[in-house]
Scaffold this motif. Structure first.
Motif, PDB file in Angstrom:
ATOM      1  N   ASP A   3       0.775  -1.242   0.000  1.00 55.63           N
ATOM      2  CA  ASP A   3       0.000   0.000   0.000  1.00 55.63           C
ATOM      3  C   ASP A   3       0.802   1.284   0.000  1.00 55.63           C
ATOM      4  N   ALA A   4       2.078   1.204  -0.333  1.00 55.62           N
ATOM      5  CA  ALA A   4       2.829   2.449  -0.488  1.00 55.62           C
ATOM      6  C   ALA A   4       2.239   3.180  -1.682  1.00 55.62           C
ATOM      7  N   GLU A   5       2.018   4.494  -1.557  1.00 55.19           N
ATOM      8  CA  GLU A   5       1.394   5.220  -2.648  1.00 55.19           C
ATOM      9  C   GLU A   5       2.336   6.200  -3.310  1.00 55.19           C
ATOM     10  N   PHE A   6       2.277   6.229  -4.623  1.00 51.78           N
ATOM     11  CA  PHE A   6       3.131   7.136  -5.376  1.00 51.78           C
ATOM     12  C   PHE A   6       2.324   7.829  -6.448  1.00 51.78           C
ATOM     13  N   ASN A   7       2.730   9.048  -6.792  1.00 56.92           N
ATOM     14  CA  ASN A   7       2.080   9.740  -7.901  1.00 56.92           C
ATOM     15  C   ASN A   7       2.611   9.223  -9.227  1.00 56.92           C
ATOM     16  N   LEU A   8       3.856   8.743  -9.182  1.00 57.66           N
ATOM     17  CA  LEU A   8       4.543   8.389 -10.420  1.00 57.66           C
ATOM     18  C   LEU A   8       5.426   7.162 -10.194  1.00 57.66           C
ATOM     19  N   ILE A   9       5.384   6.240 -11.130  1.00 63.58           N
ATOM     20  CA  ILE A   9       6.306   5.095 -11.063  1.00 63.58           C
ATOM     21  C   ILE A   9       7.111   5.061 -12.353  1.00 63.58           C
ATOM     22  N   ILE A  10       8.415   4.979 -12.204  1.00 61.88           N
ATOM     23  CA  ILE A  10       9.296   4.924 -13.373  1.00 61.88           C
ATOM     24  C   ILE A  10       9.957   3.548 -13.392  1.00 61.88           C
ATOM     25  N   ILE A  11       9.746   2.827 -14.488  1.00 64.89           N
ATOM     26  CA  ILE A  11      10.254   1.447 -14.556  1.00 64.89           C
ATOM     27  C   ILE A  11      11.145   1.218 -15.767  1.00 64.89           C
ATOM     28  N   GLU A  12      12.236   0.528 -15.537  1.00 64.10           N
ATOM     29  CA  GLU A  12      13.122   0.101 -16.625  1.00 64.10           C
ATOM     30  C   GLU A  12      12.623  -1.266 -17.120  1.00 64.10           C
ATOM     31  N   LYS A  13      12.901  -1.555 -18.374  1.00 62.61           N
ATOM     32  CA  LYS A  13      12.386  -2.783 -18.979  1.00 62.61           C
ATOM     33  C   LYS A  13      13.092  -4.033 -18.473  1.00 62.61           C
ATOM     34  N   ILE A  14      14.416  -3.941 -18.366  1.00 61.92           N
ATOM     35  CA  ILE A  14      15.182  -5.127 -17.978  1.00 61.92           C
ATOM     36  C   ILE A  14      15.585  -4.998 -16.526  1.00 61.92           C
ATOM     37  N   LEU A  15      15.075  -5.897 -15.694  1.00 62.46           N
ATOM     38  CA  LEU A  15      15.320  -5.825 -14.264  1.00 62.46           C
ATOM     39  C   LEU A  15      15.715  -7.186 -13.721  1.00 62.46           C
ATOM     40  N   PRO A  16      16.451  -7.187 -12.577  1.00 64.01           N
ATOM     41  CA  PRO A  16      16.709  -8.461 -11.912  1.00 64.01           C
ATOM     42  C   PRO A  16      15.410  -9.037 -11.368  1.00 64.01           C
ATOM     43  N   VAL A  17      15.325 -10.315 -11.304  1.00 62.28           N
ATOM     44  CA  VAL A  17      14.178 -11.106 -10.815  1.00 62.28           C
ATOM     45  C   VAL A  17      13.103 -11.182 -11.900  1.00 62.28           C
ATOM     46  N   LEU A  18      12.210 -10.206 -11.985  1.00 58.42           N
ATOM     47  CA  LEU A  18      11.188 -10.248 -13.036  1.00 58.42           C
ATOM     48  C   LEU A  18      11.495  -9.164 -14.039  1.00 58.42           C
ATOM     49  N   ASN A  19      11.082  -9.312 -15.272  1.00 61.87           N
ATOM     50  CA  ASN A  19      11.348  -8.222 -16.213  1.00 61.87           C
ATOM     51  C   ASN A  19      10.314  -7.113 -16.035  1.00 61.87           C
ATOM     52  N   GLY A  20      10.630  -5.960 -16.585  1.00 53.98           N
ATOM     53  CA  GLY A  20       9.812  -4.765 -16.387  1.00 53.98           C
ATOM     54  C   GLY A  20       8.364  -4.950 -16.800  1.00 53.98           C
ATOM     55  N   LEU A  21       8.166  -5.708 -17.855  1.00 60.70           N
ATOM     56  CA  LEU A  21       6.808  -5.913 -18.363  1.00 60.70           C
ATOM     57  C   LEU A  21       5.976  -6.673 -17.337  1.00 60.70           C
ATOM     58  N   GLU A  22       6.578  -7.714 -16.753  1.00 63.73           N
ATOM     59  CA  GLU A  22       5.898  -8.534 -15.757  1.00 63.73           C
ATOM     60  C   GLU A  22       5.603  -7.706 -14.508  1.00 63.73           C
ATOM     61  N   VAL A  23       6.566  -6.874 -14.108  1.00 62.86           N
ATOM     62  CA  VAL A  23       6.365  -6.011 -12.943  1.00 62.86           C
ATOM     63  C   VAL A  23       5.202  -5.060 -13.190  1.00 62.86           C
ATOM     64  N   THR A  24       5.189  -4.470 -14.382  1.00 54.76           N
ATOM     65  CA  THR A  24       4.101  -3.550 -14.743  1.00 54.76           C
ATOM     66  C   THR A  24       2.768  -4.256 -14.633  1.00 54.76           C
ATOM     67  N   ARG A  25       2.707  -5.468 -15.161  1.00 56.16           N
ATOM     68  CA  ARG A  25       1.459  -6.228 -15.132  1.00 56.16           C
ATOM     69  C   ARG A  25       1.028  -6.465 -13.692  1.00 56.16           C
ATOM     70  N   GLN A  26       1.960  -6.882 -12.830  1.00 56.97           N
ATOM     71  CA  GLN A  26       1.618  -7.178 -11.437  1.00 56.97           C
ATOM     72  C   GLN A  26       1.179  -5.925 -10.699  1.00 56.97           C
ATOM     73  N   ILE A  27       1.882  -4.825 -10.948  1.00 58.10           N
ATOM     74  CA  ILE A  27       1.517  -3.573 -10.286  1.00 58.10           C
ATOM     75  C   ILE A  27       0.103  -3.151 -10.704  1.00 58.10           C
ATOM     76  N   CYS A  28      -0.196  -3.277 -11.974  1.00 59.34           N
ATOM     77  CA  CYS A  28      -1.537  -2.891 -12.438  1.00 59.34           C
ATOM     78  C   CYS A  28      -2.600  -3.832 -11.897  1.00 59.34           C
ATOM     79  N   GLU A  29      -2.237  -5.094 -11.709  1.00 60.68           N
ATOM     80  CA  GLU A  29      -3.200  -6.064 -11.158  1.00 60.68           C
ATOM     81  C   GLU A  29      -3.540  -5.724  -9.718  1.00 60.68           C
ATOM     82  N   ILE A  30      -2.528  -5.227  -8.979  1.00 52.80           N
ATOM     83  CA  ILE A  30      -2.776  -4.820  -7.590  1.00 52.80           C
ATOM     84  C   ILE A  30      -3.767  -3.660  -7.572  1.00 52.80           C
ATOM     85  N   GLY A  31      -3.870  -2.973  -8.690  1.00 49.79           N
ATOM     86  CA  GLY A  31      -4.874  -1.911  -8.777  1.00 49.79           C
ATOM     87  C   GLY A  31      -4.301  -0.517  -8.692  1.00 49.79           C
ATOM     88  N   VAL A  32      -3.010  -0.438  -8.928  1.00 47.50           N
ATOM     89  CA  VAL A  32      -2.375   0.879  -8.874  1.00 47.50           C
ATOM     90  C   VAL A  32      -2.815   1.708 -10.069  1.00 47.50           C
TER      91      VAL A  32
END
Lengths: 149, 156
Positions: free
Chosen positions: B80-109
């Motif tokens: 539940d940390a809230e931000f006005n803006l999220i900046i994401i790089e495409k290639i990341l350790p653990v999950l790639n940026g696309l997957e992270v984006t998908r998960q963040i949007c699923e949480i409802g951000v």
């Protein structure tokens, strides 16, 4: 060498780095973020870039020595190097990374090896040049002067 | 009052440098006055990049948090940390940026999301936009792209 001469030398040196394509306007952007609250910002970020790059170049060398080459992983590493070099304005390194990524995508070992050598070479040059520039800046500061913009 | 960046065609750049003086530092950082204190999350595995992106945001009075891997990013959002803006790089350790984006949007951000990456093809750009990224920017992140977004978030 007196202060004015040192300052002139710095301006000429910096100008030449832009003219010769070693640096692009992103480096100027970096300098604009430095101020009294953050007086060493440029040196700090460039030092981070040196650390990150050396790590990545080592990993790329090792990757190309393997029996089975992991091109996908290499591509991710070159992607990172492209990102950080573009962030500090290291123009030639950034341009070579684009070529390097094409070879990774094509799974061309010879191409990758050649490119890695070129990237290491250009990285070595920009590192030396930036370190010389920082030394000049320090000399100016030690002589009680300010860094010309 | 915003100053616009000087136009950068080849000849004017050369003149700028030939005259022995680079543009005055202040002018390159587009000046704007922010009414609100915005918050941003920067997600990038490369230290050089996120230090720079955070500093750029700081210079506009944005409070930032930086993480260098996907797991921490998703955990933060999920807690539940809230931000006005999220900046994401495409290639990341653990999950790639696309997957992270998908998960963040699923949480409802529903905050503004920027994809800032070193290089990408059109298909990847479309994939990110389809997953909920608002803007796709090629590195390096610069005031020209950032300022309009900050102004929009600030309600200007």
């Amino acid at each position: 060498m007196d202060l004015v001469q040192l300052q002139r030398q710095l301006v000429d040196y910096r100008t030449s780095l832009y003219h010769e394509g070693f640096l692009d306007e992103q480096f100027t952007q970096l300098q604009s973020l430095q101020d009294e609250n953050n007086p060493d910002f440029v040196v700090e970020v460039v030092s981070l870039f040196f650390e990150d790059s050396e790590r990545l170049l080592n990993e790329l060398s090792k990757a190309l020595e393997q029996q089975v080459i992991d091109f996908k992983r290499m591509d991710a590493q070159v992607h990172q190097l492209k990102g950080s070099s573009s962030s500090i304005g290291a123009h030639r390194v950034q341009k070579l990374c684009i070529v390097f990524r094409n070879y990774c995508e094509a799974q061309n070992v010879e191409g990758c090896l050649k490119c890695l050598q070129q990237v290491k070479h250009e990285y070595g040059i920009i590192k030396t040049k930036l370190e010389s520039m920082f030394q000049l800046e320090q000399q100016i500061l030690n002589a009680g002067g300010s860094i010309p913009v | 009052m915003a100053h616009t960046l000087p136009s950068s065609d080849q000849s004017s750049d050369q003149d700028k440098w030939d005259s022995g003086g680079l543009e005055c530092k202040g002018q390159l950082l587009i000046k704007i006055v922010m009414r609100n204190r915005l918050t941003a999350l920067v997600v990038d595995g490369d230290t050089t990049c996120w230090v720079l992106e955070q500093e750029l945001l700081h210079s506009y009075g944005v409070q930032t948090l930086g993480v260098d891997n996907s797991r921490d990013a998703v955990d933060l959002i999920a807690s539940d940390a809230e931000f006005n803006l999220i900046i994401i790089e495409k290639i990341l350790p653990v999950l790639n940026g696309l997957e992270v984006t998908r998960q963040i949007c699923e949480i409802g951000v529903r905050c503004k999301m920027l994809e800032v990456t070193a290089c990408s093809g059109e298909s990847e750009r479309q994939a990110f936009l389809a997953f909920g990224v608002d803007v796709f920017i090629e590195k390096p992140l610069d005031p020209e792209h950032l300022v309009p977004i900050l102004r929009e978030l600030d309600g200007q």
